[in-house]
Design a protein around this motif. Structure first.
Motif, PDB file in Angstrom:
ATOM      1  N   HIS A 172       0.830  -1.194   0.000  1.00 35.66           N
ATOM      2  CA  HIS A 172       0.000   0.000   0.000  1.00 35.66           C
ATOM      3  C   HIS A 172       0.874   1.256   0.000  1.00 35.66           C
ATOM      4  N   MET A 202       0.594   4.951   0.876  1.00 36.29           N
ATOM      5  CA  MET A 202      -0.335   5.753   1.662  1.00 36.29           C
ATOM      6  C   MET A 202       0.140   7.200   1.685  1.00 36.29           C
ATOM      7  N   GLU A 262     -11.778  -5.114   5.914  1.00 35.22           N
ATOM      8  CA  GLU A 262     -10.850  -4.017   5.654  1.00 35.22           C
ATOM      9  C   GLU A 262     -11.488  -2.956   4.757  1.00 35.22           C
ATOM     10  N   ASN A 291      -6.860  -2.186  11.116  1.00 35.69           N
ATOM     11  CA  ASN A 291      -7.038  -2.034   9.672  1.00 35.69           C
ATOM     12  C   ASN A 291      -6.855  -0.586   9.238  1.00 35.69           C
ATOM     13  N   LYS A 297      -3.164   0.278   8.999  1.00 34.25           N
ATOM     14  CA  LYS A 297      -2.540  -0.375   7.849  1.00 34.25           C
ATOM     15  C   LYS A 297      -2.869   0.308   6.524  1.00 34.25           C
ATOM     16  N   ASN A 298      -3.912   1.115   6.525  1.00 31.96           N
ATOM     17  CA  ASN A 298      -4.364   1.713   5.276  1.00 31.96           C
ATOM     18  C   ASN A 298      -4.281   3.235   5.237  1.00 31.96           C
ATOM     19  N   CYS A 326       4.626   4.505  10.646  1.00 32.75           N
ATOM     20  CA  CYS A 326       4.123   4.173   9.319  1.00 32.75           C
ATOM     21  C   CYS A 326       3.242   5.286   8.761  1.00 32.75           C
ATOM     22  N   ASP A 354       2.918   1.070   4.712  1.00 35.77           N
ATOM     23  CA  ASP A 354       2.259   0.068   5.529  1.00 35.77           C
ATOM     24  C   ASP A 354       3.317  -0.895   6.047  1.00 35.77           C
ATOM     25  N   GLU A 355       2.895  -1.996   6.671  1.00 36.81           N
ATOM     26  CA  GLU A 355       3.858  -2.921   7.278  1.00 36.81           C
ATOM     27  C   GLU A 355       4.788  -3.528   6.243  1.00 36.81           C
TER      28      GLU A 355
END
Length: 207
Positions: free
Chosen positions: A15, A17, A100, A126, A129-130, A181, A187-188
């Motif tokens: 991702h 971001m 998600e 979630n 992460k996004n 992040c 993301d991870e």
């Protein structure tokens, strides 16, 4: 046979971001408690394989009539909330299923942060992460925000603080790795890919 993490770094999909440092925006307020992920994005929209366009379906059951026309009395259909990047919701936001698609829909709609006194754990994970910032505040701050829709606020991720219109800065908790992040727009998996050289060196030493 390569180790699992060696194979992981051959994958170049992750991702991208938008980095978050300061979010300055008026608030849109949904004062309902226990807003679950089925209400954020109804199940009939989960067949999509892309995030694009999910924003038009966010809170669809509340936003639209059966014939697809907007409900004039729903807050997100009113002129005052257009362009708002911060959503203030009631207690226990994002409960229910682990989809998600819920943060995807909110981000595609245009929100960058959600504020509540309690945000469900899986939704919170979630969101991080996004690229959606979940902000948990105390009861008094939350009550003021609910009572003052459209308030101009500033969320500063550098200082982990929410600034109210009167200048009061309220601290909010955030995990260090999630904060890193969001600040750096990764993301991870993106974080791991950025350390691919160090991982390769470790593998050589410990092969």
């Amino acid at each position: 046979m390569p180790r699992p993490y060696t194979f992981l770094f051959s994958i170049h999909w992750f991702h991208l971001m938008q980095p978050i440092r300061i979010i300055a925006s008026k608030t849109a307020v949904l004062p309902y408690s226990d807003i679950d992920t089925d209400q954020i994005i109804p199940a009939r929209f989960l067949t999509t394989t892309t995030k694009d366009g999910l924003g038009q379906h966010a809170f669809s059951n509340w936003r639209y009539n059966a014939d697809g026309t907007p409900k004039a009395d729903f807050i997100l259909n009113q002129p005052a909330t257009q362009g708002c990047r911060v959503l203030v919701a009631g207690n226990n936001f994002g409960c229910g299923s682990s989809r998600e698609h819920a943060p995807w829909a909110l981000l595609d709609y245009g929100f960058l942060a959600v504020i509540s006194t309690e945000i469900a754990d899986i939704f919170r994970s979630n969101s991080f992460k996004n690229g959606l910032l979940p902000v948990v505040v105390d009861g008094d701050t939350h009550a003021w925000l609910l009572a003052n829709p459209g308030a101009q606020v500033e969320i500063d991720l550098e200082t982990n603080s929410l600034k109210l219109p009167n200048g009061t800065a309220v601290k909010f908790p955030i995990e260090a790795f999630a904060r890193y992040c969001l600040l750096n727009g990764v993301d991870e998996l993106g974080y791991l890919l950025n350390h691919a050289d160090q991982v390769a060196q470790f593998e050589q030493v410990h092969a």
